[in-house]
Motif scaffolding. Structure first.
Motif, PDB file in Angstrom:
ATOM      1  N   GLU A 227      -3.530 -17.413  38.981  1.00  8.92           N
ATOM      2  CA  GLU A 227      -2.932 -16.527  39.981  1.00  8.92           C
ATOM      3  C   GLU A 227      -1.473 -16.874  40.262  1.00  8.92           C
ATOM      4  O   GLU A 227      -0.756 -16.109  40.931  1.00  8.92           O
ATOM      5  CB  GLU A 227      -3.742 -16.573  41.280  1.00  8.92           C
ATOM      6  N   THR A 228      -0.999 -18.014  39.735  1.00  8.06           N
ATOM      7  CA  THR A 228       0.396 -18.421  39.952  1.00  8.06           C
ATOM      8  C   THR A 228       1.251 -18.294  38.699  1.00  8.06           C
ATOM      9  O   THR A 228       2.466 -18.474  38.762  1.00  8.06           O
ATOM     10  CB  THR A 228       0.470 -19.884  40.433  1.00  8.06           C
ATOM     11  N   VAL A 229       0.652 -18.027  37.544  1.00  5.12           N
ATOM     12  CA  VAL A 229       1.393 -17.994  36.271  1.00  5.12           C
ATOM     13  C   VAL A 229       1.692 -16.550  35.896  1.00  5.12           C
ATOM     14  O   VAL A 229       0.784 -15.745  35.719  1.00  5.12           O
ATOM     15  CB  VAL A 229       0.612 -18.699  35.153  1.00  5.12           C
ATOM     16  N   ALA A 230       2.980 -16.248  35.763  1.00  4.13           N
ATOM     17  CA  ALA A 230       3.406 -14.864  35.581  1.00  4.13           C
ATOM     18  C   ALA A 230       3.664 -14.490  34.129  1.00  4.13           C
ATOM     19  O   ALA A 230       3.351 -13.365  33.719  1.00  4.13           O
ATOM     20  CB  ALA A 230       4.675 -14.602  36.389  1.00  4.13           C
ATOM     21  N   ALA A 231       4.285 -15.386  33.353  1.00  2.00           N
ATOM     22  CA  ALA A 231       4.761 -14.967  32.033  1.00  2.00           C
ATOM     23  C   ALA A 231       4.896 -16.152  31.095  1.00  2.00           C
ATOM     24  O   ALA A 231       4.992 -17.312  31.512  1.00  2.00           O
ATOM     25  CB  ALA A 231       6.101 -14.239  32.151  1.00  2.00           C
ATOM     26  N   PHE A 232       4.944 -15.811  29.815  1.00  2.00           N
ATOM     27  CA  PHE A 232       5.138 -16.760  28.713  1.00  2.00           C
ATOM     28  C   PHE A 232       6.275 -16.224  27.860  1.00  2.00           C
ATOM     29  O   PHE A 232       6.277 -15.052  27.473  1.00  2.00           O
ATOM     30  CB  PHE A 232       3.849 -16.861  27.900  1.00  2.00           C
ATOM     31  N   PHE A 233       7.278 -17.057  27.592  1.00  2.00           N
ATOM     32  CA  PHE A 233       8.419 -16.698  26.741  1.00  2.00           C
ATOM     33  C   PHE A 233       8.289 -17.392  25.393  1.00  2.00           C
ATOM     34  O   PHE A 233       8.000 -18.588  25.341  1.00  2.00           O
ATOM     35  CB  PHE A 233       9.735 -17.160  27.367  1.00  2.00           C
ATOM     36  N   ALA A 234       8.559 -16.655  24.317  1.00  2.00           N
ATOM     37  CA  ALA A 234       8.542 -17.281  22.995  1.00  2.00           C
ATOM     38  C   ALA A 234       9.421 -16.514  22.026  1.00  2.00           C
ATOM     39  O   ALA A 234       9.467 -15.281  22.042  1.00  2.00           O
ATOM     40  CB  ALA A 234       7.116 -17.349  22.448  1.00  2.00           C
ATOM     41  N   GLU A 235      10.116 -17.258  21.182  1.00  2.00           N
ATOM     42  CA  GLU A 235      10.788 -16.693  20.020  1.00  2.00           C
ATOM     43  C   GLU A 235       9.756 -16.580  18.893  1.00  2.00           C
ATOM     44  O   GLU A 235       8.964 -17.509  18.695  1.00  2.00           O
ATOM     45  CB  GLU A 235      11.898 -17.605  19.543  1.00  2.00           C
ATOM     46  N   PRO A 236       9.748 -15.492  18.142  1.00  2.00           N
ATOM     47  CA  PRO A 236       8.836 -15.422  16.992  1.00  2.00           C
ATOM     48  C   PRO A 236       9.020 -16.605  16.045  1.00  2.00           C
ATOM     49  O   PRO A 236       8.053 -17.243  15.623  1.00  2.00           O
ATOM     50  CB  PRO A 236       9.190 -14.093  16.341  1.00  2.00           C
ATOM     51  N   VAL A 237      10.268 -16.898  15.681  1.00  2.00           N
ATOM     52  CA  VAL A 237      10.634 -18.137  14.992  1.00  2.00           C
ATOM     53  C   VAL A 237      11.598 -18.863  15.915  1.00  2.00           C
ATOM     54  O   VAL A 237      12.602 -18.282  16.349  1.00  2.00           O
ATOM     55  CB  VAL A 237      11.304 -17.878  13.635  1.00  2.00           C
ATOM     56  N   MET A 238      11.306 -20.124  16.230  1.00  2.00           N
ATOM     57  CA  MET A 238      12.185 -20.882  17.111  1.00  2.00           C
ATOM     58  C   MET A 238      13.482 -21.179  16.370  1.00  2.00           C
ATOM     59  O   MET A 238      13.468 -21.759  15.284  1.00  2.00           O
ATOM     60  CB  MET A 238      11.493 -22.168  17.553  1.00  2.00           C
ATOM     61  N   GLY A 239      14.612 -20.773  16.942  1.00  2.00           N
ATOM     62  CA  GLY A 239      15.879 -20.876  16.256  1.00  2.00           C
ATOM     63  C   GLY A 239      16.590 -22.193  16.469  1.00  2.00           C
ATOM     64  O   GLY A 239      16.484 -23.116  15.664  1.00  2.00           O
ATOM     65  N   ALA A 240      17.326 -22.296  17.575  1.00  2.00           N
ATOM     66  CA  ALA A 240      18.170 -23.467  17.804  1.00  2.00           C
ATOM     67  C   ALA A 240      17.366 -24.747  17.989  1.00  2.00           C
ATOM     68  O   ALA A 240      17.916 -25.844  17.863  1.00  2.00           O
ATOM     69  CB  ALA A 240      19.057 -23.237  19.027  1.00  2.00           C
ATOM     70  N   GLY A 241      16.085 -24.638  18.254  1.00  2.00           N
ATOM     71  CA  GLY A 241      15.230 -25.818  18.365  1.00  2.00           C
ATOM     72  C   GLY A 241      14.822 -26.406  17.031  1.00  2.00           C
ATOM     73  O   GLY A 241      14.123 -27.423  16.988  1.00  2.00           O
ATOM     74  N   GLY A 242      15.228 -25.749  15.908  1.00  2.00           N
ATOM     75  CA  GLY A 242      14.915 -26.322  14.610  1.00  2.00           C
ATOM     76  C   GLY A 242      14.448 -25.362  13.541  1.00  2.00           C
ATOM     77  O   GLY A 242      13.981 -25.790  12.492  1.00  2.00           O
ATOM     78  N   VAL A 243      14.541 -24.046  13.762  1.00  2.00           N
ATOM     79  CA  VAL A 243      13.969 -23.054  12.834  1.00  2.00           C
ATOM     80  C   VAL A 243      12.504 -23.406  12.578  1.00  2.00           C
ATOM     81  O   VAL A 243      12.099 -23.756  11.464  1.00  2.00           O
ATOM     82  CB  VAL A 243      14.769 -22.944  11.525  1.00  2.00           C
ATOM     83  N   ILE A 244      11.726 -23.336  13.625  1.00  2.00           N
ATOM     84  CA  ILE A 244      10.319 -23.711  13.554  1.00  2.00           C
ATOM     85  C   ILE A 244       9.481 -22.454  13.394  1.00  2.00           C
ATOM     86  O   ILE A 244       9.453 -21.583  14.263  1.00  2.00           O
ATOM     87  CB  ILE A 244       9.907 -24.517  14.798  1.00  2.00           C
ATOM     88  N   VAL A 245       8.824 -22.362  12.252  1.00  2.00           N
ATOM     89  CA  VAL A 245       8.011 -21.205  11.902  1.00  2.00           C
ATOM     90  C   VAL A 245       6.594 -21.432  12.419  1.00  2.00           C
ATOM     91  O   VAL A 245       6.014 -22.495  12.180  1.00  2.00           O
ATOM     92  CB  VAL A 245       8.007 -21.001  10.370  1.00  2.00           C
ATOM     93  N   PRO A 246       6.010 -20.474  13.123  1.00  2.00           N
ATOM     94  CA  PRO A 246       4.680 -20.697  13.686  1.00  2.00           C
ATOM     95  C   PRO A 246       3.621 -20.814  12.602  1.00  2.00           C
ATOM     96  O   PRO A 246       3.689 -20.115  11.577  1.00  2.00           O
ATOM     97  CB  PRO A 246       4.446 -19.451  14.541  1.00  2.00           C
TER      98      PRO A 246
END
Length: 471
Positions: A227-246
């Protein structure tokens, strides 16, 4: 503290004035006093030229953004035409103009669909950071509007990158974006990074790893209180964090958790959007059905600053109704939907369609992805090669077998990028000693071959530098 220019820079040179007057983003200011800037003066196609006349293959499309390369005359003319006709107007207080209207319509028509149909409304900003900051405010506003004032916490991911404004930098899961900025702010949480290479347990398959990451998210939401959690943010492929492919099934499992707890999914398409992954949006590549989408960068091929947040009908209806109760929607930027920027973005989208840029990416991307793996996966400094479409990274490690990273103080990826400059190639060092590649989407196979060859020489030079340092 000294602000002297590099020792070999004349006192009134551009380099000296740069050191004297500019505070550079993402730059070690102390080192910059000693080494000074690399000043670029012109660009054409996938190439840029510095003030000494040296040409570089731009292997990062600037900052993941100059998708159509440099010197695209149609974009230049679109900006000039709009400047002559209406160089500026705003969208406040019922005002509007044709470029913003047409661009909003086009984005809604082409955007990844939500659970309740196509994206319904567009809000314009000037950067990816502003777009994600706006998304956070919309989420909070929306939950207040529908009578859920306690549902405000937002979850992002460790190593995720969502910008540098106060709220978007809080979403960003990188230490340098938090340290000494007093971030993150309240109600921003971070769950685990989906990087199988470094984060998986011994013997854990990619699918089992994806399951564990989804279970960890589920546990976090339950512990915080759904009841307190509104949203989740995600890049499809993480860019500046390392080009991390899911890993496979990751987003499928994550979305089931979000649906279970009525948590919105915001897809940060700032880097992935408009063809980078081989589809128009990364959401299409990974089967993401978002509630909101943020875009920037390739929206205008970076020729003028513009970004956008798209929201589904459920969210936009609630926001509009609430503005009626309050009397106004109290958010906006002077340059939201700037007519020249919007005109350039419209022309950019037309070029993507007319030249079938997505098909070109699909044609040339295998040459980049296969070339990175075939040439560098076996290199003694390379632990992992990863990527999709026209985005990739080479992970540098001290010990391949043990996946041992280099000490951060060694600056190995930074040195490798500097050595790439020596060979006429621009790449980007990332936290954790990854080296990123994100060339213009219009790059040719021949230019990809040059990128690979030049990086190979820089990588060998890096190995020689490390050997010499260890001697």
């Amino acid at each position: 503290m000294s602000t002297d220019a590099p020792a070999d820079a004349p006192g009134n040179s551009p380099a000296a004035k740069d050191v004297r007057y500019l505070l550079h983003p993402y730059t070690n200011g102390v080192k910059h006093r000693d080494r000074g800037p690399l000043i670029m003066q012109k660009g054409g196609g996938c190439w840029v030229t510095d003030d000494s006349g040296k040409r570089y293959l731009e292997g990062m499309a600037g900052l993941w953004c100059t998708s159509l390369g440099f010197g695209e005359e149609r974009l230049i003319e679109a900006a000039a035409h709009q400047m002559r006709q209406l160089p500026y107007y705003h969208l406040f207080a019922h005002k509007s103009h044709d470029p913003a209207i047409e661009l909003a319509e086009r984005l809604c028509a082409m955007s990844p669909p939500s659970h309740d149909g196509p994206m319904d409304k567009v809000f314009f900003a000037n950067s990816g950071s502003e777009a994600n900051d706006t998304a956070i405010k919309l989420i909070w506003y929306y939950n207040n509007a529908i009578g859920r004032p306690e549902k405000k916490k937002i979850i992002a991911r460790i190593k995720g990158y969502h910008g540098v404004t106060v709220a978007s930098a809080s979403l960003t899961g990188l230490p340098a974006n938090h340290k000494d900025f007093d971030l993150p702010i309240a109600n921003i949480l971070h769950t685990g990074c989906p990087h199988h290479y470094f984060e998986a347990h011994e013997g854990e398959s990619e699918e089992d790893f994806a399951t564990r990451r989804a279970e960890e998210l589920d546990q976090m939401i339950q512990e915080e209180g759904p009841e307190t959690v509104a949203a989740f943010f995600a890049e499809p492929v993480m860019g500046a964090g390392g080009v991390i492919v899911p890993p496979p099934t990751y987003f499928e499992k994550i979305q089931k958790v979000l649906q279970k707890h009525d948590v919105l999914f915001v897809a940060d398409e700032v880097i992935c959007g408009f063809g980078r992954t081989g589809e128009m949006f990364g959401c299409e590549t990974y089967g993401i059905v978002p509630d909101m989408v943020s875009v920037a960068k390739a929206l205008s091929s970076a020729y003028l600053p513009i970004s956008a947040v798209m929201a589904n009908k459920t969210i936009s209806d609630a926001v509009i109704d609430n503005s009626g109760k309050i009397g106004t929607f109290g958010h906006g930027y002077t340059y939201s939907g700037h007519p020249a920027a919007a005109a350039v973005a419209l022309e950019t989208l037309k070029i993507y369609e007319e030249r079938d840029v997505i098909s070109h990416v699909k044609q040339v991307a295998p040459r980049l992805q296969a070339g990175l793996r075939e040439r560098f996966a076996g290199h003694p400094l390379v632990g992992e090669v990863r990527g999709v479409g026209l985005i990739g990274a080479v992970q540098l490690v001290a010990d391949k077998a043990a996946k041992t990273p280099f000490e951060a103080s060694q600056g190995v990826a930074l040195k490798c990028a500097d050595l790439a400059h020596d060979h006429g190639l621009v790449v980007r060092p990332l936290p954790g000693d990854a080296v990123a590649f994100s060339p213009p989407l219009v790059i040719s196979e021949e230019e990809i071959d040059q990128l690979l060859e030049r990086f190979g020489r820089a990588l060998d030079d890096t190995a020689a530098w490390l050997s010499q340092a260890a001697a």
